[in-house]
Design a protein around this motif. Structure first.
Motif, PDB file in Angstrom:
ATOM      1  N   ARG A 104       0.826  -1.208   0.000  1.00 20.10           N
ATOM      2  CA  ARG A 104       0.000   0.000   0.000  1.00 20.10           C
ATOM      3  C   ARG A 104       0.861   1.258   0.000  1.00 20.10           C
ATOM      4  O   ARG A 104       0.575   2.222  -0.730  1.00 20.10           O
ATOM      5  CB  ARG A 104      -0.917   0.008   1.220  1.00 20.10           C
ATOM      6  N   ARG A 105       1.933   1.252   0.787  1.00 23.54           N
ATOM      7  CA  ARG A 105       2.810   2.417   0.859  1.00 23.54           C
ATOM      8  C   ARG A 105       3.469   2.682  -0.498  1.00 23.54           C
ATOM      9  O   ARG A 105       3.532   3.831  -0.956  1.00 23.54           O
ATOM     10  CB  ARG A 105       3.887   2.207   1.917  1.00 23.54           C
ATOM     11  N   ASP A 106       3.949   1.628  -1.134  1.00 21.93           N
ATOM     12  CA  ASP A 106       4.617   1.806  -2.434  1.00 21.93           C
ATOM     13  C   ASP A 106       3.666   2.385  -3.474  1.00 21.93           C
ATOM     14  O   ASP A 106       4.044   3.255  -4.276  1.00 21.93           O
ATOM     15  CB  ASP A 106       5.164   0.469  -2.929  1.00 21.93           C
ATOM     16  N   ILE A 107       2.434   1.903  -3.487  1.00 23.46           N
ATOM     17  CA  ILE A 107       1.467   2.392  -4.475  1.00 23.46           C
ATOM     18  C   ILE A 107       1.018   3.805  -4.128  1.00 23.46           C
ATOM     19  O   ILE A 107       0.888   4.667  -5.012  1.00 23.46           O
ATOM     20  CB  ILE A 107       0.278   1.421  -4.586  1.00 23.46           C
ATOM     21  N   ALA A 108       0.797   4.072  -2.845  1.00 22.58           N
ATOM     22  CA  ALA A 108       0.422   5.435  -2.434  1.00 22.58           C
ATOM     23  C   ALA A 108       1.513   6.430  -2.811  1.00 22.58           C
ATOM     24  O   ALA A 108       1.221   7.558  -3.252  1.00 22.58           O
ATOM     25  CB  ALA A 108       0.153   5.478  -0.931  1.00 22.58           C
ATOM     26  N   ALA A 109       2.771   6.029  -2.647  1.00 21.45           N
ATOM     27  CA  ALA A 109       3.879   6.915  -3.022  1.00 21.45           C
ATOM     28  C   ALA A 109       3.838   7.226  -4.508  1.00 21.45           C
ATOM     29  O   ALA A 109       4.052   8.378  -4.931  1.00 21.45           O
ATOM     30  CB  ALA A 109       5.214   6.272  -2.648  1.00 21.45           C
ATOM     31  N   ALA A 110       3.555   6.202  -5.323  1.00 23.93           N
ATOM     32  CA  ALA A 110       3.488   6.424  -6.774  1.00 23.93           C
ATOM     33  C   ALA A 110       2.323   7.341  -7.129  1.00 23.93           C
ATOM     34  O   ALA A 110       2.437   8.199  -8.018  1.00 23.93           O
ATOM     35  CB  ALA A 110       3.362   5.088  -7.500  1.00 23.93           C
ATOM     36  N   ILE A 111       1.195   7.164  -6.461  1.00 25.44           N
ATOM     37  CA  ILE A 111       0.052   8.047  -6.715  1.00 25.44           C
ATOM     38  C   ILE A 111       0.407   9.486  -6.363  1.00 25.44           C
ATOM     39  O   ILE A 111       0.063  10.428  -7.089  1.00 25.44           O
ATOM     40  CB  ILE A 111      -1.179   7.553  -5.934  1.00 25.44           C
ATOM     41  N   ARG A 112       1.120   9.692  -5.261  1.00 25.61           N
ATOM     42  CA  ARG A 112       1.532  11.055  -4.898  1.00 25.61           C
ATOM     43  C   ARG A 112       2.514  11.625  -5.915  1.00 25.61           C
ATOM     44  O   ARG A 112       2.489  12.828  -6.202  1.00 25.61           O
ATOM     45  CB  ARG A 112       2.148  11.053  -3.502  1.00 25.61           C
ATOM     46  N   ARG A 113       3.383  10.775  -6.479  1.00 28.73           N
ATOM     47  CA  ARG A 113       4.335  11.265  -7.492  1.00 28.73           C
ATOM     48  C   ARG A 113       3.619  11.669  -8.773  1.00 28.73           C
ATOM     49  O   ARG A 113       3.907  12.718  -9.360  1.00 28.73           O
ATOM     50  CB  ARG A 113       5.381  10.186  -7.818  1.00 28.73           C
ATOM     51  N   HIS A 114       2.702  10.823  -9.227  1.00 27.90           N
ATOM     52  CA  HIS A 114       2.079  11.032 -10.542  1.00 27.90           C
ATOM     53  C   HIS A 114       0.835  11.906 -10.477  1.00 27.90           C
ATOM     54  O   HIS A 114       0.435  12.471 -11.495  1.00 27.90           O
ATOM     55  CB  HIS A 114       1.735   9.676 -11.167  1.00 27.90           C
ATOM     56  N   ARG A 115       0.189  11.979  -9.330  1.00 32.73           N
ATOM     57  CA  ARG A 115      -0.970  12.841  -9.109  1.00 32.73           C
ATOM     58  C   ARG A 115      -2.073  12.610 -10.158  1.00 32.73           C
ATOM     59  O   ARG A 115      -2.548  13.545 -10.808  1.00 32.73           O
ATOM     60  CB  ARG A 115      -0.541  14.310  -9.057  1.00 32.73           C
ATOM     61  N   PRO A 116      -2.524  11.360 -10.284  1.00 35.78           N
ATOM     62  CA  PRO A 116      -3.568  11.077 -11.278  1.00 35.78           C
ATOM     63  C   PRO A 116      -4.962  11.397 -10.760  1.00 35.78           C
ATOM     64  O   PRO A 116      -5.224  11.382  -9.549  1.00 35.78           O
ATOM     65  CB  PRO A 116      -3.429   9.561 -11.469  1.00 35.78           C
ATOM     66  N   GLU A 117      -5.861  11.652 -11.691  1.00 30.50           N
ATOM     67  CA  GLU A 117      -7.281  11.729 -11.359  1.00 30.50           C
ATOM     68  C   GLU A 117      -7.952  10.365 -11.487  1.00 30.50           C
ATOM     69  O   GLU A 117      -8.935  10.070 -10.810  1.00 30.50           O
ATOM     70  CB  GLU A 117      -7.976  12.725 -12.270  1.00 30.50           C
ATOM     71  N   LEU A 118      -7.424   9.547 -12.389  1.00 29.69           N
ATOM     72  CA  LEU A 118      -7.936   8.194 -12.631  1.00 29.69           C
ATOM     73  C   LEU A 118      -6.842   7.193 -12.299  1.00 29.69           C
ATOM     74  O   LEU A 118      -5.708   7.325 -12.759  1.00 29.69           O
ATOM     75  CB  LEU A 118      -8.351   8.037 -14.101  1.00 29.69           C
ATOM     76  N   VAL A 119      -7.177   6.192 -11.491  1.00 34.78           N
ATOM     77  CA  VAL A 119      -6.279   5.077 -11.217  1.00 34.78           C
ATOM     78  C   VAL A 119      -6.912   3.819 -11.803  1.00 34.78           C
ATOM     79  O   VAL A 119      -8.119   3.590 -11.658  1.00 34.78           O
ATOM     80  CB  VAL A 119      -6.026   4.909  -9.703  1.00 34.78           C
ATOM     81  N   ILE A 120      -6.114   3.024 -12.463  1.00 35.62           N
ATOM     82  CA  ILE A 120      -6.576   1.805 -13.127  1.00 35.62           C
ATOM     83  C   ILE A 120      -5.871   0.619 -12.488  1.00 35.62           C
ATOM     84  O   ILE A 120      -4.676   0.688 -12.172  1.00 35.62           O
ATOM     85  CB  ILE A 120      -6.241   1.853 -14.631  1.00 35.62           C
ATOM     86  N   THR A 121      -6.592  -0.464 -12.284  1.00 39.74           N
ATOM     87  CA  THR A 121      -5.962  -1.695 -11.826  1.00 39.74           C
ATOM     88  C   THR A 121      -6.689  -2.872 -12.460  1.00 39.74           C
ATOM     89  O   THR A 121      -7.565  -2.692 -13.314  1.00 39.74           O
ATOM     90  CB  THR A 121      -5.918  -1.778 -10.292  1.00 39.74           C
ATOM     91  N   LEU A 122      -6.288  -4.084 -12.058  1.00 37.66           N
ATOM     92  CA  LEU A 122      -6.840  -5.302 -12.639  1.00 37.66           C
ATOM     93  C   LEU A 122      -7.678  -6.024 -11.586  1.00 37.66           C
ATOM     94  O   LEU A 122      -7.518  -5.789 -10.374  1.00 37.66           O
ATOM     95  CB  LEU A 122      -5.694  -6.198 -13.121  1.00 37.66           C
ATOM     96  N   ASN A 123      -8.523  -6.908 -12.051  1.00 36.83           N
ATOM     97  CA  ASN A 123      -9.438  -7.676 -11.203  1.00 36.83           C
ATOM     98  C   ASN A 123      -8.803  -8.104  -9.878  1.00 36.83           C
ATOM     99  O   ASN A 123      -7.831  -8.857  -9.851  1.00 36.83           O
ATOM    100  CB  ASN A 123      -9.912  -8.909 -11.982  1.00 36.83           C
ATOM    101  N   HIS A 124      -9.394  -7.636  -8.793  1.00 33.16           N
ATOM    102  CA  HIS A 124      -8.880  -7.899  -7.456  1.00 33.16           C
ATOM    103  C   HIS A 124      -9.660  -8.984  -6.728  1.00 33.16           C
ATOM    104  O   HIS A 124      -9.394  -9.249  -5.550  1.00 33.16           O
ATOM    105  CB  HIS A 124      -8.964  -6.614  -6.621  1.00 33.16           C
ATOM    106  N   ARG A 125     -10.603  -9.594  -7.413  1.00 33.37           N
ATOM    107  CA  ARG A 125     -11.443 -10.600  -6.762  1.00 33.37           C
ATOM    108  C   ARG A 125     -10.845 -11.995  -6.912  1.00 33.37           C
ATOM    109  O   ARG A 125      -9.925 -12.215  -7.696  1.00 33.37           O
ATOM    110  CB  ARG A 125     -12.858 -10.525  -7.312  1.00 33.37           C
ATOM    111  N   ASP A 126     -11.394 -12.949  -6.176  1.00 37.43           N
ATOM    112  CA  ASP A 126     -10.804 -14.286  -6.117  1.00 37.43           C
ATOM    113  C   ASP A 126     -10.862 -15.021  -7.447  1.00 37.43           C
ATOM    114  O   ASP A 126     -10.020 -15.887  -7.716  1.00 37.43           O
ATOM    115  CB  ASP A 126     -11.514 -15.134  -5.065  1.00 37.43           C
ATOM    116  N   THR A 127     -11.869 -14.721  -8.272  1.00 37.69           N
ATOM    117  CA  THR A 127     -12.053 -15.472  -9.517  1.00 37.69           C
ATOM    118  C   THR A 127     -12.231 -14.532 -10.699  1.00 37.69           C
ATOM    119  O   THR A 127     -12.491 -13.338 -10.549  1.00 37.69           O
ATOM    120  CB  THR A 127     -13.293 -16.383  -9.441  1.00 37.69           C
TER     121      THR A 127
END
Length: 247
Positions: A104-127
């Motif tokens: 979480r810290r590593d990703i939060a740091a990147a968000i603070r560096r890049h200052r995006p309005e939109l964050v994209i990720t991939l399916n976080h669910r079990d299936t």
């Protein structure tokens, strides 16, 4: 979980300028949403990629010390095809990424560096669609990204980031999850599809150990079939789908 099967997908929000895409491995974005990224960069928007690993455990016949740099090169080449020049790697270990404060810290740091309005990720669910088991890396990175979008705006969470010069960024307005079985929004895949195919094809070393099919045929079939499957819910247009969480 809400069933969206019979709902029409909404167009993705378009009043933003910067996005950060956060995934576990090289090729995750190329399989997941490169056609959308191509359309966004064509429109003058900035998109950066952040990968938790270098995919070094992804090819059984290659030692991780050899595989990691190869897959990094393939990722940078695939990103360039769709107009992305900023590609960062966090160096978490492929296959054993752990959800937790460090991630979480590593990703939060990147968000603070890049200052995006939109964050994209991939399916976080079990299936994937309730029938195919997801990988622990995808689950860990997706969940941590959803959490880090909030962490990034709170100066009292990970205060050491402020000490490193990374001031809070509370400007994330949406987190969009690609590959979700419960999508809410979509992007027309047609304008960016050919570049998406070429982008995925840049992962040739990885693809060649996945299938005996011709790599270009494999990429084209996979991406066009997924996009076409969403067309009935997006006005007949092939689409890249996202589950969008507003913030």
């Amino acid at each position: 979980m809400t069933d969206h099967v019979n709902d029409q997908l909404q167009p993705m929000p378009d009043d933003w300028r910067r996005a950060l895409a956060v995934v576990a491995h090289p090729d995750d974005l190329e399989y997941g949403c490169a056609a959308a990224v191509a359309s966004w960069t064509d429109g003058g928007r900035e998109v950066a990629y952040l990968l938790a690993t270098r995919g070094e455990a992804g090819i059984d016949t290659l030692d991780p010390a050899t595989c990691g740099p190869l897959r990094e090169r393939e990722q940078r080449a695939g990103a360039a095809v769709v107009g992305v020049t900023e590609v960062e790697f966090l160096d978490h270990r492929d296959g054993v990424v752990e959800y937790g404060l460090g991630l979480r810290r590593d990703i939060a740091a990147a968000i603070r560096r890049h200052r995006p309005e939109l964050v994209i990720t991939l399916n976080h669910r079990d299936t994937w669609g309730s029938t195919v088991w997801n990988t622990p890396d995808h689950v860990a990175v997706g969940r941590a990204t959803l959490d880090a979008a909030g962490d990034a705006g709170n100066r009292w969470i990970f205060p050491e980031l402020v000490e490193q010069g990374l001031e809070p960024w509370d400007g994330v307005r949406w987190v969009a999850v690609a590959g979700s079985s419960s999508p809410t929004h979509a992007v027309d895949a047609t304008p960016g599809m050919e570049r998406a195919i070429r982008s995925l094809l840049e992962h040739r070393a990885y693809i060649e150990v996945l299938t005996d099919q011709d790599p270009e045929e494999y990429c084209r079939t996979f991406l066009t079939a997924n996009a076409q499957a969403a067309a009935a819910r997006f006005g007949g247009r092939p689409a890249v789908t996202f589950e969008v969480f507003s913030r």
